[in-house]
Design a protein around this motif. Structure first.
Motif, short mmCIF file in Angstrom:
data_model
loop_
_atom_site.label_atom_id
_atom_site.label_comp_id
_atom_site.label_asym_id
_atom_site.label_seq_id
_atom_site.Cartn_x
_atom_site.Cartn_y
_atom_site.Cartn_z
N UNK A 1 -24.32 24.82 -39.74
CA UNK A 1 -23.33 24.13 -38.92
C UNK A 1 -24.10 23.48 -37.76
N UNK A 2 -23.57 22.38 -37.21
CA UNK A 2 -24.34 21.61 -36.23
C UNK A 2 -23.48 21.20 -35.04
N UNK A 3 -24.11 21.24 -33.87
CA UNK A 3 -23.41 20.91 -32.64
C UNK A 3 -24.28 20.01 -31.77
N UNK A 4 -23.77 18.81 -31.48
CA UNK A 4 -24.34 17.93 -30.48
C UNK A 4 -23.61 18.19 -29.17
N UNK A 5 -24.30 18.73 -28.18
CA UNK A 5 -23.67 18.94 -26.89
C UNK A 5 -23.62 17.63 -26.11
N UNK A 6 -22.53 17.43 -25.39
CA UNK A 6 -22.35 16.31 -24.45
C UNK A 6 -22.44 14.92 -25.08
N UNK A 7 -21.76 14.66 -26.20
CA UNK A 7 -21.73 13.28 -26.69
C UNK A 7 -21.01 12.39 -25.69
N UNK B 1 -10.61 13.16 -37.49
CA UNK B 1 -10.80 11.82 -38.04
C UNK B 1 -12.24 11.34 -37.89
N UNK B 2 -12.95 11.80 -36.88
CA UNK B 2 -14.35 11.43 -36.67
C UNK B 2 -15.30 12.23 -37.55
N UNK B 3 -14.79 13.24 -38.23
CA UNK B 3 -15.63 14.00 -39.15
C UNK B 3 -15.97 15.41 -38.69
N UNK B 4 -15.50 15.81 -37.53
CA UNK B 4 -15.71 17.19 -37.11
C UNK B 4 -14.95 18.14 -38.04
N UNK B 5 -15.53 19.31 -38.28
CA UNK B 5 -14.88 20.33 -39.10
C UNK B 5 -14.29 21.46 -38.27
N UNK B 6 -14.94 21.76 -37.14
CA UNK B 6 -14.52 22.89 -36.31
C UNK B 6 -14.40 22.41 -34.86
N UNK B 7 -13.37 22.88 -34.19
CA UNK B 7 -13.24 22.62 -32.76
C UNK B 7 -13.00 23.91 -32.01
N UNK B 8 -13.76 24.13 -30.94
CA UNK B 8 -13.52 25.30 -30.11
C UNK B 8 -13.07 24.86 -28.73
N UNK B 9 -12.46 25.80 -28.02
CA UNK B 9 -11.80 25.49 -26.75
C UNK B 9 -12.15 26.59 -25.74
N UNK B 10 -13.31 26.50 -25.10
CA UNK B 10 -13.76 27.59 -24.22
C UNK B 10 -12.81 27.93 -23.09
N UNK C 1 -12.66 18.56 -19.17
CA UNK C 1 -13.22 18.85 -17.87
C UNK C 1 -14.72 18.64 -17.74
N UNK C 2 -15.47 18.75 -18.82
CA UNK C 2 -16.92 18.57 -18.76
C UNK C 2 -17.27 17.09 -18.95
N UNK C 3 -18.47 16.69 -18.54
CA UNK C 3 -18.88 15.29 -18.71
C UNK C 3 -19.31 14.99 -20.14
N UNK C 4 -18.34 14.92 -21.03
CA UNK C 4 -18.60 14.62 -22.43
C UNK C 4 -17.34 14.01 -23.03
#
Length: 288
Positions: free
Chosen positions: A182-188, A226-235, A213-216
């Motif tokens: 699984x892959x994560x690009x932080x701060x796109x 729709x952009x192709x993400x499979x997982x979303x988390x909500x800290x 709230x974060x700069x991303x």
């Protein structure tokens, strides 16, 4: 034979649809997420830092504290597929292997490993990252250690703010070559960067952080899918409302009241905490 947590997560990720993964930090938050119907949860370092330290997520929480938090989560919601935050691995590639192996043996479904430098500079700003080949070796070490339990490896790059999107995309492609799951690009910064990162994952699942709230770039769930993400988390999805509710409760006490207007009725609170479940489970052991 019951399927392992990693195998169950693989099966879930192979199904169509976007996976919403709440962030949890202790037994109660995990139990509430499971009771609400969520199959997965993210053991978030930022949430653990908030709950254990009462402070920000600035690499002050130890691996021992994170593992203890994982055990609380796992014990309270044993069927939940937990992604454990392994942060930067708490050291070099050998530390990474220990973190991955330990979470795998403990029952985690997946573990996150990132490419930030540790120890961090003495500032809350910025996320300086390892040189590319050192980052490669950390993910290589994680993938090798994961073979023991089958735990999935989420490879995260934090280099976008300091080294640019081209380097970040190159690192995702490198992590794919190393066998991460699984892959994560932080701060796109925008949709174009998100789509580049998703494409770089080569069809493997991409993970997104969608709390505002974060700069991303922070798309909605529908936009992320729709952009192709499979997982979303909500800290901050549960943490922020919980903090707001605690502040309201304290304000009510300070004003001479017994509880906030948002408080649960006592019977609902007792039911949520499981008093009735305890009585039912204890009944066979009562003597006389």
């Amino acid at each position: 034979m019951t399927a392992s947590a990693p195998d169950r997560l693989r099966a879930l990720l192979a199904k169509p649809g976007f996976v919403v993964m709440p962030a949890v930090w202790d037994g109660l938050s995990a139990k509430l997420a499971a009771s609400a119907g969520f199959e997965t949860a993210f053991l978030s370092g930022s949430c653990v830092a908030a709950s254990r330290l009462g402070g920000p997520d600035l690499d002050l929480v130890s691996f021992g504290e994170m593992l203890d938090s994982f055990q609380m989560v796992h014990n309270a919601a044993p069927r939940t597929l937990v992604l454990a935050d392994g942060d930067h691995g708490y050291g070099n590639a050998m530390n990474v292997q220990r973190v991955v192996s330990t979470y795998g043996r403990a029952g985690a479904a997946a573990v996150l490993i990132e490419d930030k430098i540790t120890p961090r500079a003495l500032t809350a700003a910025g996320k300086p990252c390892l040189p590319r080949e050192e980052a490669r070796m950390k993910i290589r070490a994680a993938v090798e250690a994961a073979k023991e339990s089958g735990i999935l490896v989420l490879a995260r790059t934090d280099c976008r703010p300091t080294q640019g999107i081209d380097e970040a995309v190159a690192r995702i492609e490198m992590f794919v070559q190393e066998g991460a799951d699984i892959f994560l690009l932080d701060s796109p910064a925008d949709e174009d960067e998100i789509r580049r990162a998703v494409a770089a994952a080569g069809g493997r699942p991409s993970f997104s952080v969608l709390s505002p709230g974060a700069p991303r770039a922070t798309p909605t769930q529908a936009e992320a899918a729709a952009m192709g993400y499979k997982i979303g988390t909500f800290p901050t999805g549960m943490l922020s409302p919980a903090v707001a509710a605690m502040k309201a409760g304290l304000a009510a006490l300070a004003a001479g009241e017994s509880e906030s207007s948002a408080a649960l009725p006592p019977p609902e609170l007792r039911a949520t905490l499981g008093y009735g479940d305890y009585d039912a489970q204890a009944k066979p052991f009562i003597t006389g």
